[in-house]
Design a protein around this motif. Structure first.
Motif, PDB file in Angstrom:
ATOM      1  N   UNK A  50       0.821  -1.205   0.000  1.00  0.00           N
ATOM      2  CA  UNK A  50       0.000   0.000   0.000  1.00  0.00           C
ATOM      3  C   UNK A  50       0.860   1.262   0.000  1.00  0.00           C
ATOM      4  N   UNK A  51       0.189   2.373  -0.261  1.00  0.00           N
ATOM      5  CA  UNK A  51       0.806   3.693  -0.211  1.00  0.00           C
ATOM      6  C   UNK A  51       0.242   4.484   0.960  1.00  0.00           C
ATOM      7  N   UNK A  52       0.954   5.534   1.346  1.00  0.00           N
ATOM      8  CA  UNK A  52       0.445   6.494   2.316  1.00  0.00           C
ATOM      9  C   UNK A  52       0.744   7.893   1.832  1.00  0.00           C
ATOM     10  N   UNK A  53       0.052   8.867   2.412  1.00  0.00           N
ATOM     11  CA  UNK A  53       0.289  10.265   2.069  1.00  0.00           C
ATOM     12  C   UNK A  53       1.450  10.795   2.904  1.00  0.00           C
ATOM     13  N   UNK A  54       2.324  11.577   2.274  1.00  0.00           N
ATOM     14  CA  UNK A  54       3.397  12.289   2.973  1.00  0.00           C
ATOM     15  C   UNK A  54       2.923  13.713   3.206  1.00  0.00           C
ATOM     16  N   UNK A  55       2.955  14.154   4.458  1.00  0.00           N
ATOM     17  CA  UNK A  55       2.534  15.503   4.830  1.00  0.00           C
ATOM     18  C   UNK A  55       3.738  16.336   5.260  1.00  0.00           C
ATOM     19  N   UNK A  56       3.634  17.625   5.081  1.00  0.00           N
ATOM     20  CA  UNK A  56       4.616  18.551   5.635  1.00  0.00           C
ATOM     21  C   UNK A  56       4.369  18.617   7.139  1.00  0.00           C
ATOM     22  N   UNK A  57       5.247  18.016   7.927  1.00  0.00           N
ATOM     23  CA  UNK A  57       5.010  17.904   9.367  1.00  0.00           C
ATOM     24  C   UNK A  57       5.028  19.256  10.068  1.00  0.00           C
ATOM     25  N   UNK A  58       5.589  20.287   9.436  1.00  0.00           N
ATOM     26  CA  UNK A  58       5.540  21.615  10.050  1.00  0.00           C
ATOM     27  C   UNK A  58       4.113  22.123  10.191  1.00  0.00           C
ATOM     28  N   UNK A  59       3.214  21.603   9.352  1.00  0.00           N
ATOM     29  CA  UNK A  59       1.818  22.041   9.391  1.00  0.00           C
ATOM     30  C   UNK A  59       0.936  21.140  10.260  1.00  0.00           C
ATOM     31  N   UNK A  60       1.516  20.106  10.858  1.00  0.00           N
ATOM     32  CA  UNK A  60       0.709  19.153  11.617  1.00  0.00           C
ATOM     33  C   UNK A  60       0.715  19.480  13.105  1.00  0.00           C
ATOM     34  N   UNK A  61       0.240  20.662  13.457  1.00  0.00           N
ATOM     35  CA  UNK A  61       0.073  20.979  14.866  1.00  0.00           C
ATOM     36  C   UNK A  61      -1.088  20.160  15.421  1.00  0.00           C
ATOM     37  N   UNK A  62      -1.034  19.886  16.722  1.00  0.00           N
ATOM     38  CA  UNK A  62      -2.045  19.010  17.309  1.00  0.00           C
ATOM     39  C   UNK A  62      -3.129  19.842  17.988  1.00  0.00           C
ATOM     40  N   UNK A  63      -3.891  20.541  17.171  1.00  0.00           N
ATOM     41  CA  UNK A  63      -5.000  21.346  17.673  1.00  0.00           C
ATOM     42  C   UNK A  63      -6.185  21.128  16.749  1.00  0.00           C
ATOM     43  N   UNK A 231      -7.493   7.726  15.903  1.00  0.00           N
ATOM     44  CA  UNK A 231      -6.478   7.867  16.944  1.00  0.00           C
ATOM     45  C   UNK A 231      -6.281   9.319  17.349  1.00  0.00           C
ATOM     46  N   UNK A 232      -6.341  10.225  16.382  1.00  0.00           N
ATOM     47  CA  UNK A 232      -6.204  11.648  16.709  1.00  0.00           C
ATOM     48  C   UNK A 232      -7.268  12.077  17.711  1.00  0.00           C
ATOM     49  N   UNK A 233      -8.482  11.570  17.525  1.00  0.00           N
ATOM     50  CA  UNK A 233      -9.573  11.910  18.433  1.00  0.00           C
ATOM     51  C   UNK A 233      -9.315  11.412  19.840  1.00  0.00           C
ATOM     52  N   UNK A 234      -8.949  10.142  19.968  1.00  0.00           N
ATOM     53  CA  UNK A 234      -8.854   9.640  21.336  1.00  0.00           C
ATOM     54  C   UNK A 234      -7.666  10.249  22.082  1.00  0.00           C
ATOM     55  N   UNK A 235      -6.618  10.596  21.359  1.00  0.00           N
ATOM     56  CA  UNK A 235      -5.518  11.295  22.023  1.00  0.00           C
ATOM     57  C   UNK A 235      -5.985  12.670  22.483  1.00  0.00           C
ATOM     58  N   UNK A 236      -6.721  13.385  21.630  1.00  0.00           N
ATOM     59  CA  UNK A 236      -7.263  14.687  22.017  1.00  0.00           C
ATOM     60  C   UNK A 236      -8.259  14.560  23.160  1.00  0.00           C
ATOM     61  N   UNK A 237      -8.932  13.394  23.237  1.00  0.00           N
ATOM     62  CA  UNK A 237      -9.891  13.145  24.306  1.00  0.00           C
ATOM     63  C   UNK A 237      -9.210  12.725  25.615  1.00  0.00           C
ATOM     64  N   UNK A 238      -7.888  12.655  25.599  1.00  0.00           N
ATOM     65  CA  UNK A 238      -7.142  12.375  26.814  1.00  0.00           C
ATOM     66  C   UNK A 238      -6.799  10.925  27.060  1.00  0.00           C
ATOM     67  N   UNK A 239      -7.042  10.064  26.110  1.00  0.00           N
ATOM     68  CA  UNK A 239      -6.743   8.635  26.278  1.00  0.00           C
ATOM     69  C   UNK A 239      -5.304   8.344  25.862  1.00  0.00           C
ATOM     70  N   UNK A 240      -4.601   7.592  26.690  1.00  0.00           N
ATOM     71  CA  UNK A 240      -3.217   7.215  26.401  1.00  0.00           C
ATOM     72  C   UNK A 240      -3.049   5.712  26.626  1.00  0.00           C
ATOM     73  N   UNK A 241      -3.614   4.879  25.749  1.00  0.00           N
ATOM     74  CA  UNK A 241      -3.543   3.429  25.963  1.00  0.00           C
ATOM     75  C   UNK A 241      -2.136   2.889  25.724  1.00  0.00           C
ATOM     76  N   UNK A 242      -1.822   1.803  26.420  1.00  0.00           N
ATOM     77  CA  UNK A 242      -0.589   1.065  26.165  1.00  0.00           C
ATOM     78  C   UNK A 242      -0.766   0.081  25.015  1.00  0.00           C
ATOM     79  N   UNK A 243      -2.005  -0.359  24.810  1.00  0.00           N
ATOM     80  CA  UNK A 243      -2.337  -1.337  23.770  1.00  0.00           C
ATOM     81  C   UNK A 243      -3.620  -0.915  23.068  1.00  0.00           C
ATOM     82  N   UNK A 244      -3.702  -1.213  21.779  1.00  0.00           N
ATOM     83  CA  UNK A 244      -4.904  -0.947  20.992  1.00  0.00           C
ATOM     84  C   UNK A 244      -5.295  -2.238  20.293  1.00  0.00           C
ATOM     85  N   UNK A 245      -6.549  -2.652  20.459  1.00  0.00           N
ATOM     86  CA  UNK A 245      -7.048  -3.920  19.918  1.00  0.00           C
ATOM     87  C   UNK A 245      -8.010  -3.609  18.783  1.00  0.00           C
TER      88      UNK A 245
END
Length: 390
Positions: A50-63, A231-245
């Motif tokens: 598969x492929x993925x998108x490459x983003x300019x990480x300077x624009x990826x603020x977490x807000x 994943x972006x949502x749950x991190x913003x929601x304050x969840x910090x799991x050690x494992x994801x199923x």
């Protein structure tokens, strides 16, 4: 025939941070273009990827941003076709944590999406891409949640939708496709579905929303990127799991979650990368991780409708290996037990999502999850239309 691109549809707005495409395996770079069969270099070498998108990480603020595409700056489109997907509940469930003997269990309830499953996240980005490039028809192979979701988003976008299904499509899905105005093509088996989609894409220029390649790759890149928002949502929601199923068929959701967590960790928004566990109804990925060829066909029967299938993709293998996780095979009986535990906690889910809780119990029993750790369960869809629950 449905009219194309009505004036009431929000015109897709591309993310300016989106720079290129990149193979997830060999890291070859490609321009932003339609490559629904994945990386040409890897396909030519006999091991599709598969492929993925490459983003300019300077624009990826977490807000989070305002508007319908809250995390558009981490995805291909800032704005586009939307039915209100995302922002699903992320709920701590102490009763399940106690039952599994772990520090915490969170559930990400994707059944709260507009058509009842996580597939809406992929449909929003993929159908927006179809509109952006001037496509008139979307085609896919699905006999379940992806079919319903694609049909709904194509209806909202004014695009024609054609779905290659199995002959024995559950009545509730067949009714949904008819009401949304999608065209159904009934096929005898999975490979016949893929062959139909392949012909429509290669010979007639239809826009592919799902995989059709053999050996298999993930769904086309612009749709899979839509799963990053989970994943972006749950991190913003304050969840910090050690494992994801994660219940897994060909790994679209699994890879989207991994890629977002990887980027969050690299940019300093997470203290560590959670371990990802792919839940399957019979050994497929488990066998590949043990040394079997990724391009093999893996036979098995299951009532876990959404994760049935016989193939393994590179995105599955890489997501679990790079995160330090693995695969867990959960049979239907254990999945039903897991579904009952989730229902007792108030969550009525499809059978493969119930397998996720059974997988957590298995991972705790063999010591791969410790009693001091926290776990995120992906509840991929509601249980009310799952034929495996009948």
């Amino acid at each position: 025939m449905r009219a194309s691109n009505p004036s009431s549809v929000v015109q897709p707005l591309a993310n300016p941070a989106m720079q290129a495409l990149r193979c997830i395996t060999c890291h070859a770079g490609y321009p932003l273009a339609e490559l629904p069969e994945g990386c040409p270099a890897c396909a030519g070498a006999g091991h599709p990827s598969s492929l993925e998108v490459v983003y300019d990480t300077q624009d990826l603020d977490f807000a989070p941003k305002s508007g319908s595409y809250t995390w558009g700056h981490w995805q291909p489109y800032l704005e586009g076709v939307s039915l209100g997907e995302g922002a699903t509940p992320c709920v701590p469930v102490p009763a399940l944590a106690s039952l599994a003997d772990v520090a915490a269990v969170w559930v990400k309830n994707e059944g709260a999406n507009p058509t009842g499953s996580h597939k809406d996240r992929m449909s929003a980005q993929a159908v927006s891409r179809a509109l952006a490039i001037g496509a008139h028809e979307v085609v896919l192979a699905s006999s379940g949640n992806a079919a319903v979701s694609a049909a709904a988003y194509c209806a909202a976008a004014g695009l024609q939708c054609e779905v290659a299904t199995y002959q024995a499509l559950p009545a509730v899905f067949d009714a949904a496709l008819r009401y949304y105005g999608a065209r159904r093509v009934a096929c005898d088996n999975g490979h016949a579905r893929w062959a139909h989609v392949r012909r429509r894409v290669r010979e007639e220029g239809a826009f592919a929303l799902t995989n059709y390649s053999v050996p298999a790759v993930g769904s086309p890149v612009f749709g899979v990127e839509g799963y990053r928002s989970v994943a972006l949502e749950w991190v913003a929601q304050g969840c910090r799991p050690d494992h994801v199923v994660v219940p897994t068929a060909r790994g679209d959701l699994l890879w989207g979650i991994y890629s977002a967590l990887r980027d969050l960790f690299a940019l300093g928004h997470l203290p560590k990368l959670p371990r990802l566990w792919a839940v399957e109804p019979f050994p497929r990925l488990s066998l590949v991780l043990a040394g079997a060829s990724q391009q093999s066909e893996f036979a098995g029967a299951t009532q876990q409708f959404s994760t049935a299938g016989s193939t393994v993709t590179a995105q599955q293998v890489l997501a679990v290996r790079r995160s330090g996780g693995g695969a867990v095979a959960i049979d239907d009986a254990a999945a039903r037990a897991g579904t009952r535990h989730l229902a007792a906690a108030g969550f009525w889910v499809e059978l493969c999502a119930g397998a996720g809780f059974a997988a957590l119990q298995a991972l705790r029993a063999d010591g791969r999850i410790d009693t001091t750790e926290a776990v995120m369960l992906m509840l991929t869809a509601r249980g009310d239309r799952d034929p495996g629950q009948a």
